[in-house]
Structure formats: C-alpha cells, structure tokens
Design a protein around this motif. Sequence first.
Motif, short mmCIF file in Angstrom:
data_model
loop_
_atom_site.label_atom_id
_atom_site.label_comp_id
_atom_site.label_asym_id
_atom_site.label_seq_id
_atom_site.Cartn_x
_atom_site.Cartn_y
_atom_site.Cartn_z
N GLU A 58 0.82 -1.21 0.00
CA GLU A 58 0.00 0.00 0.00
C GLU A 58 0.86 1.26 0.00
N GLN A 59 2.10 1.14 0.44
CA GLN A 59 3.06 2.24 0.40
C GLN A 59 4.38 1.71 -0.15
N PRO A 60 4.39 1.36 -1.44
CA PRO A 60 5.57 0.72 -2.03
C PRO A 60 6.79 1.65 -2.05
N ASP A 61 7.94 1.08 -1.71
CA ASP A 61 9.18 1.85 -1.63
C ASP A 61 9.89 1.82 -2.99
N PHE A 62 9.40 2.63 -3.91
CA PHE A 62 9.99 2.67 -5.24
C PHE A 62 11.38 3.30 -5.22
N ASP A 63 11.65 4.17 -4.28
CA ASP A 63 12.99 4.78 -4.21
C ASP A 63 14.05 3.72 -3.96
N SER A 64 13.73 2.74 -3.09
CA SER A 64 14.69 1.67 -2.82
C SER A 64 14.83 0.72 -4.00
N LEU A 65 13.76 0.59 -4.78
CA LEU A 65 13.79 -0.33 -5.92
C LEU A 65 14.57 0.24 -7.11
N ALA A 66 14.54 1.55 -7.29
CA ALA A 66 15.09 2.19 -8.49
C ALA A 66 16.53 1.79 -8.82
N PRO A 67 17.45 1.70 -7.84
CA PRO A 67 18.83 1.35 -8.20
C PRO A 67 18.98 -0.04 -8.82
N CYS B 73 16.87 -1.25 -11.12
CA CYS B 73 16.10 -1.27 -12.37
C CYS B 73 16.76 -0.38 -13.41
N GLU B 74 16.61 -0.77 -14.66
CA GLU B 74 17.11 0.05 -15.75
C GLU B 74 15.98 0.96 -16.25
N GLY C 153 13.23 2.48 -18.37
CA GLY C 153 12.45 1.89 -19.45
C GLY C 153 12.12 0.43 -19.25
N GLU C 154 12.76 -0.24 -18.30
CA GLU C 154 12.47 -1.65 -18.02
C GLU C 154 11.07 -1.76 -17.42
N ARG C 155 10.27 -2.68 -17.95
CA ARG C 155 8.87 -2.82 -17.54
C ARG C 155 8.74 -3.87 -16.45
N PHE C 156 7.96 -3.55 -15.41
CA PHE C 156 7.74 -4.47 -14.31
C PHE C 156 6.26 -4.57 -13.97
N TYR C 157 5.86 -5.75 -13.54
CA TYR C 157 4.49 -5.98 -13.06
C TYR C 157 4.48 -5.90 -11.53
N CYS C 158 3.47 -5.25 -10.99
CA CYS C 158 3.28 -5.25 -9.54
C CYS C 158 1.78 -5.29 -9.26
N ASP C 159 1.41 -5.90 -8.17
CA ASP C 159 -0.01 -6.04 -7.84
C ASP C 159 -0.30 -5.49 -6.45
N VAL D 166 -3.55 -4.71 -10.89
CA VAL D 166 -2.22 -5.05 -11.39
C VAL D 166 -1.76 -3.93 -12.31
N ARG D 167 -0.53 -3.51 -12.14
CA ARG D 167 0.02 -2.42 -12.94
C ARG D 167 1.34 -2.85 -13.58
N VAL D 168 1.60 -2.27 -14.75
CA VAL D 168 2.91 -2.39 -15.38
C VAL D 168 3.56 -1.02 -15.25
N VAL D 169 4.73 -0.99 -14.62
CA VAL D 169 5.40 0.28 -14.34
C VAL D 169 6.80 0.28 -14.95
N ALA D 170 7.34 1.48 -15.14
CA ALA D 170 8.69 1.62 -15.68
C ALA D 170 9.35 2.85 -15.09
N LEU D 171 10.64 2.75 -14.85
CA LEU D 171 11.43 3.88 -14.41
C LEU D 171 11.66 4.81 -15.60
N ASP D 172 11.48 6.11 -15.37
CA ASP D 172 11.65 7.06 -16.47
C ASP D 172 13.07 7.00 -17.03
N GLN D 173 13.20 7.31 -18.30
CA GLN D 173 14.50 7.23 -18.97
C GLN D 173 15.53 8.17 -18.35
N ASP D 174 15.08 9.28 -17.79
CA ASP D 174 16.03 10.26 -17.23
C ASP D 174 16.06 10.22 -15.71
N ALA D 175 15.55 9.10 -15.14
CA ALA D 175 15.46 9.02 -13.67
C ALA D 175 16.79 8.69 -13.02
N ARG D 176 17.74 8.15 -13.79
CA ARG D 176 19.04 7.78 -13.21
C ARG D 176 20.17 8.42 -14.01
#
Length: 234
Positions: free
Chosen positions: A44-53, A55-56, A58-64, A224-234
Amino acid sequence: MTNLLDNIFWHALSGPQAHLSTGTGTARRYAPGFSPIVGFADPEQPDFDSLAPYCEPGERFYCDGWSGPVPAGWRVLVESTMLKMIWDAPMPAADEAPDAVPLGALHVEQAVALATLTNPGPFGPRTIELGDYFGYFDDAHAEGGRLMAMAGERSCALGLREISGVCTHPDYQGRGLARRLMTKLIRREMQRGETPFLHVMSRNDTARGMYERMGFRIYREVVVRVVALDQDAR
C-alpha cells in the motif's frame, strides 16, 4: 495460509526465491532474465525509491495490490485487474500428462516464443528456472517439433506454489493440452504438501471458467500495474 496471497510476490522474493532476486528489505524484483515482477514489504506504500537502483530506465515491471499515486520518476504503462485463485478440490486422481516433456535450457527459445505469442503473463528467458515446466511438442514438425503448449511454476512461499506460464499455440487449441499439463503440476504440488494457486486477468472469462471447473476458486481481485522507471530518472 491464504493471507500470504495478498502479497505473495514479496513473500516469494524475500523468502524462498530471494537467491533469484535482488533489492532491499522493503522492495525486491526477480533478477534480470526472470519474470519482470516486483514486490514490496508494504504494497500500500511501495518503496519505489529503494527499488530504483536495481532497475534500468524503461524496463517494464508488473506489480499487484498497489493503486496509489505514481511516485516521481516512475510511469504506469498499464493498469488492470486480475484474480488470485487457489486450489479448493481433492488431488487429481491421476497424472493426465505422463508423456509431457520437462522443459529445460534447450527449450528456452521455444518457450519464450510461445509466451510472446500468447501472452500468459510476464515471462523471461530464465522463467522456467523458477520451478518445474512441462510442455507438449508436435513431432510432425522438423527440428525436434514445435512447442504446442506449456505450463509451469513461478512464485512460492510457505506451502503455496504458483502455476503460471499456461499457454497453447493457436494452431493447437481445443485439445485440452494446457489443462492436462496443469493437472500434472497440481498433482505433483499436492504430493509435496503444497497448495496450488494462480493468477488470471479478470477479463479472461474463458481461462477463469476452465480454472473454476478444474477446482480453483477465486480468492480475491486485485489491481495489477505495469510500471517503468523514467528514462532520465538515473
């Protein structure tokens, strides 16, 4: 046990499949090459900041299980709903696919091609390493035969085992191949003391109906969502 299904991918990625994943104590993903799925300790409060390092861009991920605001630096590419279903019937009386072929490294190319064609869910070249996979081949074709259908196992946690990658080539549908392969897996899992479960898109009435007739029941419906890190996020 069923409450583990509420956040099954986290329990798998941080538990028995941790060696096949990467991430932190709050966010993990299957390692590159496996199914592109992520899990969070608190969905319910996913830690995307910790996940970002891990992930590449534009890489697509599924999360539910997450439907909140999109965090900065990420995009939601697809949003839908799916059903979590759990086995609620006796063990199948017999192995209906004794002639099925165990899939291994030699079959990766065909397995990925069939998954790409039929889209049974997130699938990668190493997905068949996540559990037992079986398939049927059409020996009438050259080069060892065409892969007609397959089914296998993906996530697992504390007595639960997911059946996944269930698909049949359009040229071979209507023969009951996928159902026979699933029955084989269900029986093997129950013999190991595991409870089978699966995911199916809510709109896939045909597959859901087959699973219910086999003995699965709906546990709950989730986003269920498909998410991606922005191209300029890293």
